[in-house]
Design an enzyme around this catalytic site. Structure first.
Site, PDB file in Angstrom:
ATOM      1  N   GLY A   1       4.103  70.600  51.877  1.00 18.72           N
ATOM      2  CA  GLY A   1       4.240  70.423  50.422  1.00 18.72           C
ATOM      3  C   GLY A   1       2.902  70.057  49.833  1.00 18.72           C
ATOM      4  CB  VAL A   2       1.701  66.797  48.513  1.00 22.29           C
ATOM      5  CG1 VAL A   2       0.382  66.148  48.165  1.00 22.29           C
ATOM      6  CG2 VAL A   2       2.729  66.568  47.418  1.00 22.29           C
ATOM      7  CE1 TYR A   3      -1.067  64.396  51.726  1.00 26.49           C
ATOM      8  CE2 TYR A   3      -0.587  64.143  54.058  1.00 26.49           C
ATOM      9  CZ  TYR A   3      -0.915  63.590  52.826  1.00 26.49           C
ATOM     10  OH  TYR A   3      -1.084  62.228  52.713  1.00 26.49           O
TER      11      TYR A   3
ATOM     12  N   GLY B   1       7.470  63.863  46.819  1.00 26.61           N
ATOM     13  CA  GLY B   1       8.112  64.695  47.842  1.00 26.61           C
ATOM     14  C   GLY B   1       9.168  63.982  48.665  1.00 26.61           C
ATOM     15  CB  VAL B   2      10.279  64.478  52.168  1.00 27.08           C
ATOM     16  CG1 VAL B   2       9.071  64.187  53.044  1.00 27.08           C
ATOM     17  CG2 VAL B   2      11.574  64.178  52.902  1.00 27.08           C
ATOM     18  CG  ASP B   3       6.412  58.855  51.372  1.00 29.47           C
ATOM     19  OD1 ASP B   3       5.192  58.622  51.230  1.00 29.47           O
ATOM     20  OD2 ASP B   3       7.215  58.039  51.839  1.00 29.47           O
TER      21      ASP B   3
ATOM     22  CB  SER C   1       1.480  69.039  56.715  1.00 29.49           C
ATOM     23  OG  SER C   1       0.889  67.832  57.120  1.00 29.49           O
TER      24      SER C   1
ATOM     25  CG  ASN D   1       0.706  57.968  51.464  1.00 30.91           C
ATOM     26  OD1 ASN D   1       0.422  56.835  51.851  1.00 30.91           O
ATOM     27  ND2 ASN D   1       1.440  58.206  50.415  1.00 30.91           N
TER      28      ASN D   1
ATOM     29  CG  ASP E   1      18.262  64.883  50.033  1.00 30.45           C
ATOM     30  OD1 ASP E   1      18.728  64.275  49.049  1.00 30.45           O
ATOM     31  OD2 ASP E   1      17.362  64.423  50.744  1.00 30.45           O
TER      32      ASP E   1
HETATM   33  N1  APR Z   1      14.561  66.565  52.010  1.00 29.86           N
HETATM   34  C1  APR Z   1      13.950  67.428  52.857  1.00 29.86           C
HETATM   35  N2  APR Z   1      12.749  67.989  52.621  1.00 29.86           N
HETATM   36  C2  APR Z   1      12.148  67.663  51.453  1.00 29.86           C
HETATM   37  C3  APR Z   1      12.714  66.767  50.509  1.00 29.86           C
HETATM   38  C4  APR Z   1      13.984  66.213  50.833  1.00 29.86           C
HETATM   39  N3  APR Z   1      14.613  65.358  49.999  1.00 29.86           N
HETATM   40  N4  APR Z   1      11.853  66.657  49.452  1.00 29.86           N
HETATM   41  C5  APR Z   1      10.806  67.453  49.722  1.00 29.86           C
HETATM   42  N5  APR Z   1      10.977  68.068  50.919  1.00 29.86           N
HETATM   43  C6  APR Z   1      10.123  69.039  51.607  1.00 29.86           C
HETATM   44  C7  APR Z   1       9.138  69.800  50.769  1.00 29.86           C
HETATM   45  O1  APR Z   1       9.787  70.881  50.099  1.00 29.86           O
HETATM   46  C8  APR Z   1       8.199  70.291  51.861  1.00 29.86           C
HETATM   47  O2  APR Z   1       8.744  71.447  52.479  1.00 29.86           O
HETATM   48  O3  APR Z   1       9.316  68.315  52.513  1.00 29.86           O
HETATM   49  C9  APR Z   1       8.220  69.146  52.881  1.00 29.86           C
HETATM   50  C10 APR Z   1       6.964  68.276  52.908  1.00 29.86           C
HETATM   51  O4  APR Z   1       6.459  68.173  51.582  1.00 29.86           O
HETATM   52  P1  APR Z   1       5.906  66.767  51.013  1.00 29.86           P
HETATM   53  O5  APR Z   1       7.038  65.847  50.819  1.00 29.86           O
HETATM   54  O6  APR Z   1       5.050  67.093  49.836  1.00 29.86           O
HETATM   55  O7  APR Z   1       5.013  66.171  52.196  1.00 29.86           O
HETATM   56  P2  APR Z   1       3.557  66.592  52.717  1.00 29.86           P
HETATM   57  O8  APR Z   1       3.217  67.988  52.374  1.00 29.86           O
HETATM   58  O9  APR Z   1       3.551  66.161  54.153  1.00 29.86           O
HETATM   59  O10 APR Z   1       2.604  65.658  51.850  1.00 29.86           O
HETATM   60  C11 APR Z   1       2.641  64.272  52.079  1.00 29.86           C
HETATM   61  O11 APR Z   1       3.057  63.798  49.803  1.00 29.86           O
HETATM   62  O12 APR Z   1       4.856  62.679  49.019  1.00 29.86           O
HETATM   63  C12 APR Z   1       3.545  62.536  49.358  1.00 29.86           C
HETATM   64  O13 APR Z   1       3.362  60.266  50.075  1.00 29.86           O
HETATM   65  C13 APR Z   1       3.360  61.606  50.523  1.00 29.86           C
HETATM   66  O14 APR Z   1       0.996  61.567  50.233  1.00 29.86           O
HETATM   67  C14 APR Z   1       2.039  62.088  51.034  1.00 29.86           C
HETATM   68  C15 APR Z   1       2.127  63.590  50.850  1.00 29.86           C
END
Ligand code: APR
Length: 166
Positions: free
Chosen positions: A120-122, A33-35, A118, A25, A11
């Site tokens: 995860g959600v992206y 997600g990580v945000d 990028s 974002n 984490d």
């Molecule tokens: N620590 C490390 N990595 C993490 C954590 C954490 N606590 N939580 C999630 N992740 C990983 C996910 O598993 C993924 O591999 O971070 C990576 C990026 O995923 P997302 O958080 O979904 O980010 P992203 O794909 O860049 O999408 C961004 O998602 O959360 C929203 O506000 C954010 O709209 C933006 C979008």
């Protein structure tokens, strides 16, 4: 001198480094997600600060205090949404890593932890994203000594391990 690369499983909010990078974002007002994890761990003062920043363009980055996190600073960067790879996604993702290192240099950071921006959600596929990340970090002039790729799942670990071996 390129930074030493480390791949860790965990984490990012507990990383004891100078800078952690947030996959934000363009509003910078938090999300999932990580945000979401970073905002929860940093506390409400982070959102209050981000409200003043007026957003961030894809491929760009901003830096804030780390507040309640162990990390001193947070660099917020906005990764590209994956649309199949023909819309400049790789260049925008590379820019996220380069701009994050540039801002880390402005605060003389020695250690930076990145999530898999990028992927995860992206929707960016983990393997090409990891290759872009490793290529950008190893070709960007920086005084950062250690870069930690913090992977939240096995897919990310596998992607970074094969990207680093290339
Ligand atoms: N620590 C490390 N990595 C993490 C954590 C954490 N606590 N939580 C999630 N992740 C990983 C996910 O598993 C993924 O591999 O971070 C990576 C990026 O995923 P997302 O958080 O979904 O980010 P992203 O794909 O860049 O999408 C961004 O998602 O959360 C929203 O506000 C954010 O709209 C933006 C979008």
């Amino acid at each position: 001198m390129a930074p030493r690369l480390e791949i860790v499983h965990g984490d990012i909010t507990v990383e004891e480094v100078d800078v952690i990078v947030n996959a934000a974002n363009s509003s910078l007002l938090g999300g999932g997600g990580v945000d979401g994890a970073i905002h929860r761990a940093a506390g409400p003062a982070l959102l209050a600060t981000c409200r003043e920043l007026g957003g961030c363009l894809t491929g760009e980055a901003v830096i804030t205090d780390g507040f309640d996190l162990p990390a001193r600073w947070i660099v917020h960067t906005v990764g590209p949404v994956w649309h199949g790879g023909e819309r400049g996604e790789a260049d925008l993702l590379a820019s996220c890593y380069r701009e994050s290192l540039r801002l880390a240099d402005t605060v003389d950071a020695r250690s930076v932890a990145f999530p898999a921006i990028s992927t995860g959600v992206y929707g960016y596929p983990p393997a090409p994203a990891a290759r872009v990340a490793v290529e950008a970090v190893t070709t960007t002039p920086t005084s950062v000594a250690a870069v930690r790729f913090v992977c939240f799942d096995e897919a990310a670990i596998a992607a970074y391990e094969s990207a680093v071996e290339r």
